[in-house]
Design a protein around this motif. Structure first.
Motif, PDB file in Angstrom:
ATOM      1  N   CYS A  12      -3.959   4.323   3.825  1.00 13.45           N
ATOM      2  CA  CYS A  12      -3.040   4.044   2.781  1.00 13.45           C
ATOM      3  C   CYS A  12      -3.568   4.566   1.415  1.00 13.45           C
ATOM      4  CB  CYS A  12      -2.948   2.471   2.671  1.00 13.45           C
ATOM      5  SG  CYS A  12      -2.260   1.904   1.322  1.00 13.45           S
ATOM      6  N   VAL A  14      -3.350   3.537  -1.578  1.00 18.46           N
ATOM      7  CA  VAL A  14      -3.566   2.449  -2.391  1.00 18.46           C
ATOM      8  C   VAL A  14      -4.504   1.477  -1.958  1.00 18.46           C
ATOM      9  CG1 VAL A  14      -2.559   0.308  -3.431  1.00 18.46           C
ATOM     10  CG2 VAL A  14      -1.250   2.300  -3.199  1.00 18.46           C
ATOM     11  N   CYS A  15      -4.703   0.939  -0.722  1.00 22.95           N
ATOM     12  CA  CYS A  15      -5.899   0.078  -0.539  1.00 22.95           C
ATOM     13  C   CYS A  15      -6.906   0.741   0.456  1.00 22.95           C
ATOM     14  CB  CYS A  15      -5.354  -1.167   0.142  1.00 22.95           C
ATOM     15  SG  CYS A  15      -4.519  -1.019   1.641  1.00 22.95           S
ATOM     16  N   THR A  19      -3.085   3.075   8.243  1.00 19.24           N
ATOM     17  CA  THR A  19      -1.544   2.881   8.379  1.00 19.24           C
ATOM     18  C   THR A  19      -1.565   2.923   9.883  1.00 19.24           C
ATOM     19  OG1 THR A  19      -1.056   5.009   8.109  1.00 19.24           O
ATOM     20  CG2 THR A  19      -1.190   3.691   6.298  1.00 19.24           C
ATOM     21  N   CYS A  36       2.380   0.661   4.813  1.00 22.46           N
ATOM     22  CA  CYS A  36       0.912   0.287   4.893  1.00 22.46           C
ATOM     23  C   CYS A  36       1.256  -1.162   5.492  1.00 22.46           C
ATOM     24  CB  CYS A  36       0.208   0.396   3.577  1.00 22.46           C
ATOM     25  SG  CYS A  36      -1.359  -0.585   3.696  1.00 22.46           S
ATOM     26  N   LYS A  38      -1.003  -3.406   5.573  1.00 22.27           N
ATOM     27  CA  LYS A  38      -1.564  -4.637   4.562  1.00 22.27           C
ATOM     28  C   LYS A  38      -0.860  -4.627   3.150  1.00 22.27           C
ATOM     29  CE  LYS A  38      -6.446  -5.312   3.005  1.00 22.27           C
ATOM     30  NZ  LYS A  38      -7.664  -4.357   2.972  1.00 22.27           N
ATOM     31  N   CYS A  39      -0.532  -3.615   2.614  1.00 19.52           N
ATOM     32  CA  CYS A  39       0.370  -3.840   1.181  1.00 19.52           C
ATOM     33  C   CYS A  39       1.786  -4.279   1.540  1.00 19.52           C
ATOM     34  CB  CYS A  39       0.565  -2.673   0.545  1.00 19.52           C
ATOM     35  SG  CYS A  39      -1.348  -1.673   0.177  1.00 19.52           S
ATOM     36  N   LYS A  40       2.239  -4.095   2.852  1.00 23.77           N
ATOM     37  CA  LYS A  40       3.446  -4.503   3.160  1.00 23.77           C
ATOM     38  C   LYS A  40       4.312  -3.621   2.428  1.00 23.77           C
ATOM     39  CE  LYS A  40       2.952  -8.903   5.508  1.00 23.77           C
ATOM     40  NZ  LYS A  40       1.621  -8.457   5.796  1.00 23.77           N
ATOM     41  N   GLU A  41       4.216  -2.274   2.266  1.00 19.39           N
ATOM     42  CA  GLU A  41       4.965  -1.445   1.486  1.00 19.39           C
ATOM     43  C   GLU A  41       4.940  -0.109   1.858  1.00 19.39           C
ATOM     44  OE1 GLU A  41       5.287  -0.999  -3.239  1.00 19.39           O
ATOM     45  OE2 GLU A  41       4.041  -2.815  -3.008  1.00 19.39           O
ATOM     46  N   SER A  42       6.062   0.805   1.536  1.00 25.61           N
ATOM     47  CA  SER A  42       6.163   2.193   1.773  1.00 25.61           C
ATOM     48  C   SER A  42       5.502   2.930   0.857  1.00 25.61           C
ATOM     49  CB  SER A  42       7.394   2.527   2.391  1.00 25.61           C
ATOM     50  OG  SER A  42       7.389   2.130   3.863  1.00 25.61           O
ATOM     51  N   PHE A  43       4.642   3.872   1.001  1.00 28.12           N
ATOM     52  CA  PHE A  43       4.490   4.920   0.009  1.00 28.12           C
ATOM     53  C   PHE A  43       5.104   6.214   0.415  1.00 28.12           C
ATOM     54  CE2 PHE A  43       1.262   1.629  -0.116  1.00 28.12           C
ATOM     55  CZ  PHE A  43       1.472   1.197  -1.508  1.00 28.12           C
TER      56      PHE A  43
END
Ligand SMILES: [Zn+2]
Length: 46
Positions: A12, A14-15, A19, A36, A38-43
């Motif tokens: 990821c 970000v963190c 993934t 991700c 962990k972030c529960k977000e898509s980049f």
């Protein structure tokens, strides 16, 4: 000639968590939605 292909996991941006997306050496990621857990977000990878 390449005999062995090593699997790679994308981290990821970000963190830095691993993934669930796996790429090969010759995989090209362009505008790929990288999720991700962990972030529960898509980049979007460029
Ligand atoms: Zn993350």
């Amino acid at each position: 000639m390449k005999a062995i292909v090593t699997d790679k996991w994308i981290l990821c941006p970000v963190c830095g968590a691993k993934t669930r997306t796996q790429i090969l050496d010759d995989t090209e990621l362009k505008h790929f939605p990288l999720f991700c857990p962990k972030c529960k977000e898509s980049f979007i990878s460029m």
